[in-house]
Design a protein around this motif. Structure first.
Motif, PDB file in Angstrom:
ATOM      1  N   ARG A  67       0.920  -1.118   0.003  1.00  0.00           N
ATOM      2  CA  ARG A  67       0.009   0.098  -0.096  1.00  0.00           C
ATOM      3  C   ARG A  67       0.935   1.228  -0.181  1.00  0.00           C
ATOM      4  O   ARG A  67       0.601   2.235  -0.813  1.00  0.00           O
ATOM      5  N   LEU A  68       1.891   1.412   0.987  1.00  0.00           N
ATOM      6  CA  LEU A  68       2.683   2.568   1.019  1.00  0.00           C
ATOM      7  C   LEU A  68       3.571   2.696  -0.026  1.00  0.00           C
ATOM      8  O   LEU A  68       3.980   3.856  -0.661  1.00  0.00           O
ATOM      9  N   GLY A  69       4.154   1.625  -0.347  1.00  0.00           N
ATOM     10  CA  GLY A  69       5.285   1.585  -1.478  1.00  0.00           C
ATOM     11  C   GLY A  69       4.613   1.898  -2.846  1.00  0.00           C
ATOM     12  O   GLY A  69       5.025   2.634  -3.849  1.00  0.00           O
ATOM     13  N   GLY A  70       3.201   1.302  -3.029  1.00  0.00           N
ATOM     14  CA  GLY A  70       2.464   1.580  -4.225  1.00  0.00           C
ATOM     15  C   GLY A  70       1.866   2.985  -4.204  1.00  0.00           C
ATOM     16  O   GLY A  70       1.893   3.776  -5.425  1.00  0.00           O
ATOM     17  N   LEU A  71       1.892   3.597  -3.059  1.00  0.00           N
ATOM     18  CA  LEU A  71       1.486   5.065  -3.023  1.00  0.00           C
ATOM     19  C   LEU A  71       2.637   5.975  -3.581  1.00  0.00           C
ATOM     20  O   LEU A  71       2.417   6.912  -4.305  1.00  0.00           O
ATOM     21  N   ILE A  72       3.908   5.659  -3.114  1.00  0.00           N
ATOM     22  CA  ILE A  72       4.835   6.506  -3.450  1.00  0.00           C
ATOM     23  C   ILE A  72       5.040   6.195  -5.069  1.00  0.00           C
ATOM     24  O   ILE A  72       5.668   7.279  -5.687  1.00  0.00           O
ATOM     25  N   ALA A  73       5.269   4.971  -5.444  1.00  0.00           N
ATOM     26  CA  ALA A  73       5.232   4.707  -6.861  1.00  0.00           C
ATOM     27  C   ALA A  73       4.218   5.350  -7.807  1.00  0.00           C
ATOM     28  O   ALA A  73       4.490   6.046  -8.797  1.00  0.00           O
ATOM     29  N   GLY A  74       2.963   5.409  -7.406  1.00  0.00           N
ATOM     30  CA  GLY A  74       1.833   6.001  -7.984  1.00  0.00           C
ATOM     31  C   GLY A  74       1.920   7.542  -7.951  1.00  0.00           C
ATOM     32  O   GLY A  74       1.613   8.175  -9.013  1.00  0.00           O
ATOM     33  N   LEU A  75       2.357   8.328  -6.827  1.00  0.00           N
ATOM     34  CA  LEU A  75       2.545   9.632  -7.011  1.00  0.00           C
ATOM     35  C   LEU A  75       3.794   9.949  -7.921  1.00  0.00           C
ATOM     36  O   LEU A  75       3.616  11.179  -8.607  1.00  0.00           O
TER      37      LEU A  75
END
Length: 347
Positions: A67-75
């Motif tokens: 969730r958090l890693g994907g958030l950073i990648a998505g941003l």
């Protein structure tokens, strides 16, 4: 149906410093992608897990798989590069009410542009502390009932986010565990009243309805401390035959290793709401497929959209996971009809 070995399931970890360094290498492109350059934004996150928990560490080191890693990648895909035009701050609320209050205040003092929360209790605590800072909850099972939003379509206020299940999931969990263990006379329901939606009632109504229709007795197994887990589970190893359901509960997620180990110790079959319990050696789980969509909302909020104007989103897919090795250890023969419906069978 997908069958995966343990080695195939293990995602390649990336050191968070290397990940940020890689993200920084794309900084020249962020203006092209449309992110504003007027000031450095702050994206804050509150987690109920300890910062040294395996799930927290994994979230911060694996890109799109968490969730958090994907958030950073998505941003980053949307032009927001950590350390360039925004900073990411995370705090843990683990440790009781005083720690939760202190963690929330730390984040509020940072004056973040948006705060992400990971559980119902955290969302309530942050909402009590601010009516202006946008809040995005990663999981909430009853946002209307908890007073977080006015409606799913029109949240209003400064809060929006994502639900992880519906009240009817309780009955579905009972149906599935009965298919795996068809001769049960009782079903125990494990939960912490302080950290599960509506003190457990959110799911219990549908569990009790399904139990009444199938002739199974529902036995509540509330726990409030880690020391309660052994006693709560051990009584379901005795006659009449029983299985258990773990409710959606941040306390149970924190203590997932102890819960799974105790079910193995007493040979008690249990179904879980998240794959995290399967990673710890659980028998079966049924819950929403992990979809990292928070980057969409965080991006919109950073660009000026009001959180209350963004509709609350529900899961688009649920997945059934079964560990056949654990089933064999419990003396269970999982019916082929159930195995055929599994999204993943672990050996």
């Amino acid at each position: 149906m997908i069958k995966r070995t343990a080695s195939a399931r293990a995602a390649s970890a990336v050191d968070r410093r290397d990940f940020i360094r890689l993200a920084g290498a794309t900084a020249a492109a962020w203006l092209t992608l449309g992110a504003t350059s007027d000031r450095v934004r702050i994206v804050a996150s509150l987690t109920a897990l300890p910062l040294d928990d395996e799930l927290t560490r994994r979230s911060m080191t694996e890109s799109a798989t968490t969730r958090l890693g994907g958030l950073i990648a998505g941003l980053r895909q949307r032009g927001w590069v950590e350390g360039v035009n925004y900073h990411f701050e995370i705090r843990s609320s683990f440790g009781g009410p005083d720690k939760l209050k202190a963690a929330v205040q730390e984040l509020i003092d940072l004056k973040p542009d948006v705060i992400l929360t990971g559980s119902t209790g955290e969302t309530a605590a942050v909402m009590a502390a601010t009516k202006t800072i946008p809040i995005v909850f990663a999981t909430s099972n009853d946002p209307v009932g908890n007073g977080f939003v006015e409606s799913l379509a029109h949240p209003g206020g400064n809060v929006t986010g994502f639900t992880s299940s519906t009240a009817e999931m309780g009955g579905k969990w009972l149906q599935l565990i009965r298919e795996a263990v068809p001769d049960i006379a009782r079903v125990g329901v494990l939960f912490n009243p302080a950290s599960t939606p509506r003190a457990g009632r959110f799911y219990l109504d549908s569990i009790e309805q399904e139990a009444a229709a199938s002739g199974v007795t529902v036995v509540l197994a509330p726990v409030s401390t880690a020391a309660d887990i052994d006693r709560a589970i051990s009584r379901f190893s005795e006659s009449p035959k029983a299985a258990m359901i773990s409710l959606v509960d941040s306390f149970l997620v924190v203590n997932r290793q102890a819960i799974v180990a105790t079910t193995a110790k007493y040979s008690v079959p249990m179904i879980y709401p998240f794959h995290y319990f399967m990673d710890a050696g659980g028998l079966m789980s049924y819950g929403p497929t992990l979809e990292v969509r928070s980057a969409d909302y965080v991006d919109l909020i950073l660009r000026g959209t009001k959180a209350g104007d963004l509709p609350v989103q529900s899961p688009r897919k649920y997945e059934l996971l079964i560990n056949r090795t654990v089933a064999n250890a419990l003396g269970l023969t999982i019916p082929f009809t159930l195995l055929a419906r599994a999204d993943e069978i672990r050996e």
